[in-house]
Design a protein around this motif. Structure first.
Motif, short mmCIF file in Angstrom:
data_model
loop_
_atom_site.label_atom_id
_atom_site.label_comp_id
_atom_site.label_asym_id
_atom_site.label_seq_id
_atom_site.Cartn_x
_atom_site.Cartn_y
_atom_site.Cartn_z
N LEU A 38 -6.43 5.62 -7.16
CA LEU A 38 -5.74 4.52 -6.46
C LEU A 38 -4.87 5.05 -5.33
O LEU A 38 -4.81 4.47 -4.23
N ARG A 39 -4.17 6.17 -5.57
CA ARG A 39 -3.33 6.76 -4.52
C ARG A 39 -4.18 7.20 -3.33
O ARG A 39 -3.81 6.99 -2.17
N ALA A 40 -5.33 7.81 -3.63
CA ALA A 40 -6.21 8.28 -2.56
C ALA A 40 -6.73 7.10 -1.73
O ALA A 40 -6.78 7.16 -0.49
N ARG A 41 -7.13 6.02 -2.43
CA ARG A 41 -7.63 4.84 -1.70
C ARG A 41 -6.53 4.22 -0.84
O ARG A 41 -6.78 3.77 0.28
N ALA A 42 -5.30 4.19 -1.37
CA ALA A 42 -4.18 3.61 -0.61
C ALA A 42 -3.91 4.43 0.64
O ALA A 42 -3.69 3.88 1.73
N LYS A 43 -3.92 5.75 0.51
CA LYS A 43 -3.67 6.60 1.67
C LYS A 43 -4.78 6.45 2.71
O LYS A 43 -4.52 6.43 3.92
N ASP A 44 -6.03 6.35 2.23
CA ASP A 44 -7.14 6.15 3.15
C ASP A 44 -7.00 4.82 3.90
O ASP A 44 -7.26 4.74 5.11
N LEU A 62 0.82 -1.21 0.00
CA LEU A 62 0.00 0.00 0.00
C LEU A 62 0.86 1.26 0.00
O LEU A 62 0.52 2.27 -0.62
N GLU A 63 2.01 1.21 0.70
CA GLU A 63 2.90 2.36 0.76
C GLU A 63 3.40 2.73 -0.63
O GLU A 63 3.50 3.92 -0.98
N GLU A 64 3.73 1.73 -1.44
CA GLU A 64 4.21 2.01 -2.79
C GLU A 64 3.12 2.64 -3.65
O GLU A 64 3.37 3.58 -4.41
N VAL A 65 1.89 2.13 -3.52
CA VAL A 65 0.78 2.70 -4.30
C VAL A 65 0.51 4.13 -3.85
O VAL A 65 0.22 5.02 -4.66
N ALA A 66 0.64 4.39 -2.54
CA ALA A 66 0.28 5.70 -2.00
C ALA A 66 1.34 6.77 -2.26
O ALA A 66 1.01 7.94 -2.46
N TYR A 67 2.61 6.38 -2.31
CA TYR A 67 3.65 7.41 -2.31
C TYR A 67 4.63 7.37 -3.49
O TYR A 67 5.48 8.24 -3.61
N VAL A 68 4.51 6.37 -4.37
CA VAL A 68 5.35 6.38 -5.57
C VAL A 68 4.90 7.54 -6.46
O VAL A 68 3.70 7.83 -6.54
N PRO A 69 5.85 8.24 -7.12
CA PRO A 69 5.46 9.38 -7.97
C PRO A 69 4.32 9.03 -8.91
O PRO A 69 4.28 7.94 -9.51
N LEU A 70 3.39 9.95 -9.05
CA LEU A 70 2.18 9.72 -9.85
C LEU A 70 2.51 9.35 -11.29
O LEU A 70 1.83 8.52 -11.91
N GLU A 71 3.60 9.92 -11.82
CA GLU A 71 3.98 9.66 -13.21
C GLU A 71 4.25 8.18 -13.46
O GLU A 71 3.93 7.65 -14.53
N GLU A 72 4.82 7.50 -12.49
CA GLU A 72 5.13 6.08 -12.67
C GLU A 72 3.86 5.26 -12.82
O GLU A 72 3.82 4.29 -13.59
N MET A 73 2.82 5.63 -12.10
CA MET A 73 1.56 4.88 -12.20
C MET A 73 0.81 5.23 -13.49
O MET A 73 0.17 4.37 -14.11
N ILE A 74 0.90 6.49 -13.90
CA ILE A 74 0.22 6.91 -15.15
C ILE A 74 0.83 6.19 -16.35
O ILE A 74 0.14 5.90 -17.34
N ASP A 75 2.15 5.86 -16.27
CA ASP A 75 2.83 5.20 -17.38
C ASP A 75 2.38 3.76 -17.59
O ASP A 75 2.71 3.14 -18.60
N ILE A 76 1.65 3.20 -16.61
CA ILE A 76 1.18 1.82 -16.76
C ILE A 76 0.12 1.78 -17.86
O ILE A 76 -0.78 2.63 -17.91
N GLU A 77 0.26 0.81 -18.75
CA GLU A 77 -0.68 0.70 -19.88
C GLU A 77 -2.12 0.52 -19.38
O GLU A 77 -2.38 -0.34 -18.52
N GLY A 78 -3.02 1.36 -19.88
CA GLY A 78 -4.41 1.28 -19.48
C GLY A 78 -4.77 2.19 -18.32
O GLY A 78 -5.95 2.32 -17.96
N PHE A 79 -3.74 2.81 -17.70
CA PHE A 79 -4.01 3.73 -16.59
C PHE A 79 -3.95 5.17 -17.11
O PHE A 79 -3.23 5.47 -18.06
#
Length: 497
Positions: free
Chosen positions: A408-414, A383-400
């Protein structure tokens, strides 16, 4: 008699290699012991020898005690008795007078001999300790003096001997009297029989020191030995690193046609030696240390300080080694716990772990299995990786896109916040254990405060540092230290038992 004393001091000093002052002190003690025998009651006697002429004077002395104290016959005066000698004497003073010297030639020979021998032994003990105390870990050359069933006595000269236990030998080596050998000084044990130098040939330092001798680049500091691990007489691993990029450290240690490493091996009963190239990357170091087995994949777990090493099925036996020898030595050399497995076992374990992570992410983030699988495949395992990894890295995932990544980051932090609140609530409702409540220096309010911080038992408190308790309101360093030491008291009782 004066000349005789000087002659004895010089002769014994030269023979035993100890300072003449030690001999003079021994003779003074022998003379005073013999002089005491003149008196029926106890007597305090001291003898002073002139170091230049050999002349000596004898003195008897008494301590002055109060009149209401029972004075010891022959060694103490009451003030009344002391004033008969000298009116200025007071309690705590000493009265001394010259007495007739006893002739040195008429001293009981055995008494003098025992005192002198004891003093000389003490001086020799101190001399040996001073010679070797700074040489622990060094290699010593000696001659086998005695061989018994349990150990071997090695003579280093000048009355210094080393004890080499049988369990500290290498392999099946056999020693005979007058054989030359090299050993490592591991410690010095001082007992009533004199200092005992404890030596070993099985210590890892023995291997290191032999390479220092055989490889000039090591003794010159060009190549550094970073670590060594041994199964004495059977197999060893040694990690080396070059400070000069032009020099191959492994090749230098092996030598032309293996001459250098073979020389070391010959001195250790043909111990097989693997020379490993040191690497600052722990994973690469473990791969090197597992040689000659080839590593197919490696997974590092820094939390448990362990690594899962996967090898092919046909390489498994070689990677583990006879009786687990290869993996054990590699683990000792690198300082990491190494788990060896086949590729199939590694893939199966990875799939199980990935499945657990997928299920955890699905539950915590309230997402479909497909989305969780994509996150895991992209390296998001917590959950820590989903919440705090730079947003750009997650946007680069195909389909995201940015919207999905932000959600996803908001849900992980919650989820992390909910878990933290639950943990705090659990701590807030925690009740202190009975041993903490009844501990000396503890009260109910403080015990409940500590329980709210996760310190439930005396054992929990014993494991804290003073700084850890300074967060408690009203706590000072002195009180914190006292509480911790009280909680640790059972540790010392257990050690005493």
């Amino acid at each position: 008699m004066s000349k005789e004393i000087l002659m004895v001091a010089e002769a014994v000093s030269n023979e035993k290699g100890v300072d003449q002052e030690v001999i003079f002190q021994a003779i003074e003690q022998a003379l005073s012991t013999a002089t005491k025998k003149r008196y029926d009651e106890g007597a305090n006697i001291r003898v002073v020898i002139d170091r230049e002429t050999g002349d000596y004077d004898s003195f008897r002395w008494w301590d002055v005690v109060a009149d209401d104290v029972m004075a010891e016959l022959g060694t103490q005066f009451t003030t009344e008795e002391a004033h008969e000698k000298d009116p200025t004497l007071a309690v705590g003073d000493t009265f001394e007078e010259t007495v007739e010297n006893i002739a040195f030639g008429r001293i009981a020979a055995q008494t003098a001999k025992q005192v002198i021998v004891q003093k000389v032994r003490e001086a020799e003990r101190e001399l040996i300790i001073s010679r070797f105390v700074n040489r622990i870990g060094e290699m010593l050359n000696g001659t086998v003096k005695k061989v018994t069933r349990d150990h071997i006595i090695v003579d280093f000269g000048d009355n210094a001997e080393g004890l080499l236990p049988r369990e500290e030998l290498v392999g099946r080596e056999i020693f005979r009297i007058n054989d030359r050998t090299r050993v490592i000084l591991t410690s010095i044990r001082d007992d009533t029989r004199g200092p005992q130098l404890l030596v070993s040939r099985a210590a890892s330092e023995m291997l290191v020191q032999l390479f220092h001798i055989e490889v000039p680049e090591i003794s010159e500091g060009i190549i550094e030995i970073k670590g060594a691990a041994r199964d004495p007489g059977q197999r060893a691993k040694i990690a080396v690193k070059s400070k000069d990029a032009r020099i191959d450290p492994v090749g230098a240690c092996v030598g032309m046609r293996g001459a250098r490493v073979q020389a070391v091996s010959n001195d250790l009963d043909d111990e097989r030696i693997d020379i490993i190239l040191w690497d600052d990357n722990p994973a690469q170091l473990v791969i090197n240390a597992m040689a000659p087995a080839e590593v197919e994949s490696i997974v590092v777990d820094e939390d448990s300080h362990s690594m899962d090493v996967a090898v092919s099925e046909e390489n498994l036996a070689q990677a583990i080694g006879k009786g687990g020898q290869n993996v054990r030595l590699a683990s000792e050399l690198t300082g990491w716990t190494i788990n060896v497995m086949t590729m199939d076992q590694a893939q199966e374990k990875q799939q199980e772990e990935s499945l657990n992570v997928v299920e955890n992410l699905m539950t915590a983030l309230d997402i479909d299995e497909d989305v969780a699988i994509v996150l895991v495949e992209e390296g998001f395992t917590s959950l820590e990786e989903v919440a705090y990894v730079p947003l750009e890295e997650m946007i680069d995932i195909e389909g995201f896109d940015e919207g999905i990544a932000t959600e996803l980051r908001a849900r992980a932090k919650d989820a992390l916040l909910t878990m933290a609140l639950a943990s705090e609530e659990q701590l807030a409702n925690a009740q202190p254990a009975e041993d903490l409540l009844t501990m000396d220096g503890m009260n109910d309010a403080l015990a409940n405060t500590l329980a709210g911080k996760g310190i439930i038992t005396m054992e929990d408190l014993a494991e804290q540092a003073v700084d850890d308790l300074m967060e408690v309101d009203g706590m000072d360093e002195e009180t914190a230290a006292a509480l911790i030491m009280t909680a640790r008291a059972p540790w010392f009782v257990d050690q005493g038992e």
